[in-house]
Design a protein around this motif. Structure first.
Motif, mmCIF file in Angstrom:
data_model
loop_
_atom_site.group_PDB
_atom_site.id
_atom_site.type_symbol
_atom_site.label_atom_id
_atom_site.label_comp_id
_atom_site.label_asym_id
_atom_site.label_seq_id
_atom_site.Cartn_x
_atom_site.Cartn_y
_atom_site.Cartn_z
ATOM 1 N N ARG A 18 28.862 12.393 40.527
ATOM 2 C CA ARG A 18 28.313 12.597 39.075
ATOM 3 C C ARG A 18 28.653 13.556 38.315
ATOM 4 O O ARG A 18 27.972 13.815 37.246
ATOM 5 N N ALA A 19 29.398 14.502 38.894
ATOM 6 C CA ALA A 19 29.946 15.571 38.128
ATOM 7 C C ALA A 19 28.724 16.611 37.486
ATOM 8 O O ALA A 19 29.068 17.035 36.358
ATOM 9 N N THR A 20 27.638 16.847 38.373
ATOM 10 C CA THR A 20 26.615 17.747 37.873
ATOM 11 C C THR A 20 27.015 19.130 38.407
ATOM 12 O O THR A 20 26.233 20.118 38.119
ATOM 13 N N ASP A 68 32.650 18.531 33.710
ATOM 14 C CA ASP A 68 31.495 18.358 34.418
ATOM 15 C C ASP A 68 30.579 19.410 33.883
ATOM 16 O O ASP A 68 30.768 20.116 32.653
ATOM 17 N N ALA A 69 29.515 19.643 34.644
ATOM 18 C CA ALA A 69 28.288 20.468 33.922
ATOM 19 C C ALA A 69 28.797 21.735 33.673
ATOM 20 O O ALA A 69 27.993 22.526 33.167
ATOM 21 N N ILE A 75 25.716 19.104 26.999
ATOM 22 C CA ILE A 75 26.024 20.297 27.709
ATOM 23 C C ILE A 75 26.653 19.371 29.079
ATOM 24 O O ILE A 75 26.695 20.341 30.281
ATOM 25 N N LEU A 76 26.982 18.226 29.145
ATOM 26 C CA LEU A 76 27.487 17.768 30.250
ATOM 27 C C LEU A 76 26.657 17.524 31.528
ATOM 28 O O LEU A 76 27.382 17.543 32.631
ATOM 29 N N CYS A 77 25.541 17.796 31.313
ATOM 30 C CA CYS A 77 24.520 18.084 32.487
ATOM 31 C C CYS A 77 24.671 16.731 33.546
ATOM 32 O O CYS A 77 24.208 16.845 34.794
ATOM 33 N N GLY A 78 24.902 15.702 32.858
ATOM 34 C CA GLY A 78 24.961 14.385 33.818
ATOM 35 C C GLY A 78 23.633 13.655 34.114
ATOM 36 O O GLY A 78 23.469 12.697 34.773
ATOM 37 N N ILE A 128 20.000 13.465 40.001
ATOM 38 C CA ILE A 128 21.163 12.970 39.222
ATOM 39 C C ILE A 128 22.454 13.372 40.000
ATOM 40 O O ILE A 128 23.338 13.233 39.451
ATOM 41 N N GLN A 169 31.097 22.646 31.945
ATOM 42 C CA GLN A 169 31.519 22.371 30.373
ATOM 43 C C GLN A 169 32.922 22.571 30.388
ATOM 44 O O GLN A 169 33.412 22.767 29.184
#
Ligand SMILES: Cc1cc2nc3c(=O)[nH]c(=O)nc-3n(C[C@H](O)[C@H](O)[C@H](O)COP(=O)(O)OP(=O)(O)OC[C@H]3O[C@@H](n4cnc5c(N)ncnc54)[C@H](O)[C@@H]3O)c2cc1C
Ligand code: SF4
Ligand code: SF4
Lengths: 469, 419
Positions: free
Chosen positions: A77-79, A38-39, B13-16, A143, A41
């Motif tokens: 959304r795995a943010t 996810d965000a 950076i997998l921010c989505g 998002i 990392q």
């Protein structure tokens, strides 16, 4: 090498395939890779991914997982920025992307009922045409999902006036390990029957239950809004101006601040634009505030005049105000901060700490002092109105500064806690701040949290390895 | 990882952010198809070689429409569609697989003949379907779509147009010859009034082979504008070849097109398909194709949308025009949307711009997983309800919309409404 993928038994795999037919269950390794991170990392591979479309599937899933002791990781959304969706113990990831229907919008009750996978900004857009308003606005509003926002109790710019996600949650349906469903809260804007389990679940980050339905509180849409971007010689002047605004009886919808290092990064960014002249003030100011007011047109006009008078106490070096669509360029500056910081250093670690509102100056000055001590630059910006700071430690991994940055982070947390603050105002603990959690939450409190967790989830299958679980 | 950041280039950076942009995620709720997942999968294959079945991984990563929407929102500047193309190119079995799909699917999918107009000469297409040839890939994919719909009725005519020099000035196209010390190979560079006397029309594969009437209209509009066309036989713009991972073929097509441009004195190349334009402008991402940076910049400047020149005309709309015409913005519009600007000028309040969504054409995805591409197409179709007519500025979108639109909605390239 294939042991990288935690394996479920073949009967477990069969169960999931039957419960989530067609493309509803993923078991092939290449399909699972996209669900590892996810965000934050951080990454870990799951054993399977399932995609429910209705509550009945969630009930069956949690009945089974409870019996089989299979870890369950909710994922929207795995943010989230702290590893809350990373399946560190394998098991099953539950993707909520297909539970994304708005079930009811009721302008009489001022209530909406939604499935958790609805993207927040899409929901807000649907409300707008009906003159309704759902205020929570994390920067990730376009998002991230309502379910994710509730599970993390997401904040946002408008939290100062309107509160965080939790303050707009009236009720929810939550599926427990074992398959039982809790129907919590109601469509009433006031409800004090029993313990407030609704608020407990907001911010529970997938550690207690899976949400299948959310009942949200709506407001009438404010007629208009106006914003003012004000530059000052230094941070103390900015704080004085902010205090004068509150003293004048104003409660802005948003109040953001930027310190001198943040302005330096923005100057580097906007200096490259065609209209660089417009942003020359960024080089002159040592701090800036960005206000937004909203309400009826008459009230906003009057409040803007009061605000402009009040901020003069801080002897501004720059002031620009705008209404409606013209506000966007002002907020563009705020949105540009995060990427702009890379002009100053190739790596950064950003912490969303919060302190009591009266301690912001000490926190900002303290962060800069930590940076000086360790030879690193630091930048601070964020939600001044509620003391929620984005404290950024800038460093260069290639120059061997990663360890110094880590030390700075630890010292920052120490400082914040000594000021009566918290490790996280919005983003949560997850994996990223787990090791510091005991510095803030005492043993007695931790014990109650763990016992509470056991009531909901006796076998510890819900998002294990995170938070206090 | 010990390499430093500059060497590694931008990283995910997998921010989505890209999930919200991807039409596949929107249509299916399948995160394994998301741009973020594709980039992760590509990285994973490098970081953990031998862990995954490479064939399966490459197949999954290549389920991509090539729409480029993810790249437009990625703050890290990543282009997942290029990552996909790279995976396709690197995968040894991909090429054979692609040609096999061509043979297997083309003959079954094409012709769809849902509503036969009886006007199409299908013989050349039949042979195309049987004969895999890289340069014809785009043509093949487009030929699978919507050819059986009757062409639209024209209801707009160009009444008057400013002089070419005035059009050049107003459209902001740089008519100056660049100052090239030492000179570039080839004939002297066109500038000023000469630009209007030797325009090269880039027809694209659809205009050349599938809908020759588009090309005919583009030619006559150029004449009406007072521009002279120089005959040119361009190759494929290369964009379909690129997204399909046929990078060598793409390079060859690009070289050929640039040679034609140079031979014509590096004048204006006018095109009427948003995807072709995007494909042509993308040549500058391959600097070795050009003599130097200035030649690349000149190419970027001189490849021009037809609508950018046409929109300064005066038009007449006949009485039998539909009351409303929808506009579908192609994913590949890059920068200002000149087609939309033209249609706003021509149709005024009749024009209704549809929500920004992909048509579901999907390039090579049409061969790899047509059902997935159709899932995206269905969402676009839902927006068309109640509209008598929908126009667009991309030949692939036009054919896709023709294949998927409801019976009551006529669809076409905006060229179709010009008489
Ligand atoms: C660019 C950017 C800006 C951001 N700005 C902000 C900000 O301003 N304020 C802020 O607060 N956060 C911010 N965030 C963090 C993040 O967007 C929020 O935490 C958001 O609420 C996560 O939503 P999501 O849909 O991505 O959920 P996810 O990240 O997928 O999940 C978050 C948590 O919710 C749980 N969960 C998800 N769905 C369910 C469900 N149905 N039932 C039970 N549990 C569930 C997951 O298990 C996980 O623990 C930002 C992130 C990014 C990348
Ligand atoms: S937007 Fe870019 S950086 Fe963010 S997840 Fe997508 S590909 Fe990665
Ligand atoms: S190019 Fe389009 S379909 Fe492919 S990953 Fe990006 S947004 Fe999705």
């Amino acid at each position: 090498m294939s042991t990288l993928f935690p394996k479920l038994s073949s009967s477990q795999q069969r169960f999931l395939r039957d419960l989530f037919p067609g493309s509803g269950a993923l078991l092939a390794p290449e399909e699972l890779v996209g669900f590892a991170g996810d965000a934050s990392q951080k990454q870990a591979l799951p054993g399977a991914v399932v995609r429910p479309v209705e509550e009945a599937q969630l009930r069956e899933l949690l009945r089974w997982a409870h019996l089989e002791r299979v870890p369950v990781y909710a994922r929207a959304r795995a943010t989230n920025k702290v590893g809350q969706t990373v399946p560190v113990r394998g098991g099953v990831v539950v993707s909520f992307l297909r539970m994304n229907r708005v079930l009811d919008i009721d302008p009489q009750d001022f209530v909406a009922v939604v499935q958790p996978g609805v993207v927040t900004a899409q929901f807000q857009q649907e409300l707008e045409s009906r003159g309704l308003f759902y205020p929570p606005d994390p920067a990730s509003v376009k998002i991230s999902t309502l379910g994710g926002n509730v599970a993390t109790c997401a904040g946002g710019m408008r939290a100062l006036k309107y509160g965080v996600t939790r303050d707009h949650l009236l009720g929810l349906r939550a599926v427990l390990p074992g398959g039982e469903v809790l129907a919590l809260g109601s469509r009433c804007h006031k409800d004090v029957s029993g313990l407030d389990l609704t608020r407990l679940l907001a911010g529970s980050a997938g550690t207690l239950a899976l949400f299948s339905e959310l009942t949200l509180k709506l407001l009438p849409r404010p007629e208009t809004s106006a914003s003012a971007l004000v530059g000052f010689a230094g941070f103390p002047d900015a704080l004085e101006a902010a205090a004068a605004v509150f003293h004048a009886g104003l409660l802005p919808a948003a109040l953001e601040f930027m310190d001198s290092v943040t302005l330096e990064a923005l100057a580097a960014e906007f200096g490259r634009h065609d209209d660089a002249e417009q942003y020359s003030w960024l080089r002159e100011a040592g701090a800036a505030l960005l206000f937004r007011l909203d309400g009826s047109r008459a009230a906003v006009d009057a409040e803007m005049q009061t605000l402009e008078r009040a901020v003069s106490r801080g002897k501004p070096v720059f002031l620009e105000s705008a209404t409606g669509a013209d506000e966007e360029p002002l907020w563009e500056v705020r949105r540009a901060i995060s990427p702009s910081l890379f002009h100053l250093a190739p790596d950064k670690s950003g912490e969303d700490v919060a302190v009591p509102r009266g301690r912001v100056l000490e926190a900002v000055q303290g962060l800069h002092a930590i940076g000086r001590e360790l030879g690193l630059r630091t930048a601070c910006f964020g939600h001044l109105g509620d003391g929620n700071l984005h404290a950024n430690i800038l460093f260069d991994r290639a120059r061997g500064q990663a360890e110094a940055a880590r030390q700075a982070k630890s010292k920052l947390f120490g400082l914040v806690l000594s000021l009566g603050g918290t490790l996280t105002g919005e983003h949560g603990i997850g994996l990223s701040k787990k090791e510091w959690m005991a510095d803030q939450i005492g043993p007695a409190e931790m014990d109650v949290m763990q016992r509470l967790k056991a009531v909901f989830d006796p076998h510890g299958i819900m998002n294990p390895g995170k938070e206090w679980a | 990882m010990s390499r430093d950041k500059d060497e590694r280039g931008p990283e995910c950076i997998l921010c989505g952010k890209c999930l919200s942009a991807c039409p596949l995620v929107e249509a299916t709720g399948q995160e394994e198809l998301a741009p973020r997942s594709k980039v992760r999968l590509a990285d994973f294959l490098q970081e953990q070689p031998g862990t995954l079945d490479e064939q399966d991984a490459a197949r999954l990563a290549s389920l991509c429409l090539g729409c480029g929407r993810c790249a437009r929102v990625c703050a890290q500047g990543l282009e997942p569609a290029r990552t996909v193309a790279g995976l396709r190119a690197a995968h040894p079995g991909w090429r054979q697989w692609l040609w096999k799909q061509w043979i297997d699917r083309a003959s079954t999918l094409w012709p769809l003949a849902r509503r036969s107009g009886g006007m199409l000469d299908r013989a050349p297409l039949r042979s195309l379907a049987r004969r895999p040839e890289p340069g014809r890939l785009g043509l093949l994919l487009k030929s699978l779509q919507g050819l059986d719909r009757c062409p639209m009725r024209a209801y707009v005519s160009l009444r008057e147009a400013p002089e070419p020099m005035e059009v050049l000035a107003r459209s902001g196209v740089d008519a100056q010859a660049p100052d090239v010390a030492g000179g570039w190979p080839g004939p002297s560079i066109q500038s000023g009034a000469d630009l209007a006397q030797g325009v090269l029309l880039f027809s694209g594969c659809a205009g050349q082979h599938l809908r020759p009437e588009w090309d005919a209209k583009a030619r006559s509009l150029l004449v009406a504008l007072g521009w002279r066309r120089t005959h040119a036989e361009f190759a494929c713009c290369g964009s379909t070849l690129g997204t399909a991972g046929l990078l060598a073929e793409q390079h060859t097509a690009r070289e050929r097109n640039l040679e034609i441009w140079r031979a014509g004195g590096r004048g204006l190349v006018v095109a009427y398909c948003a995807s072709c334009l995007n494909g042509l402008w993308a040549y500058v991402q391959e600097p070795e194709l050009f003599v130097d940076g200035r030649e690349a910049a000149l190419w970027r400047e001189r490849v021009v949308p037809l609508a950018r020149l046409l929109k300064f005309g005066r038009f007449m709309v006949s009485d039998d025009a539909p009351e409303v015409a929808g506009y579908h913005r192609p994913c590949h519009v890059c920068g200002a949307d000149h087609d939309a600007a033209l249609l706003r000028t021509v149709l005024g309040s009749r024009l209704r711009e549809l929500p920004d969504r992909c048509c579901g054409f999907g390039g090579p995805l049409r061969l790899a997983d047509p059902a997935l591409a159709d899932a995206v197409a269905r969402r676009r179709v839902a927006d068309l309800a109640g509209l008598p007519q929908v126009l667009t500025g991309c030949t692939a979108c036009a054919l896709q919309l023709a294949a998927s639109a409801p019976e009551q909605t006529t669809t076409g390239h905006w060229l179709d409404i010009f008489s």
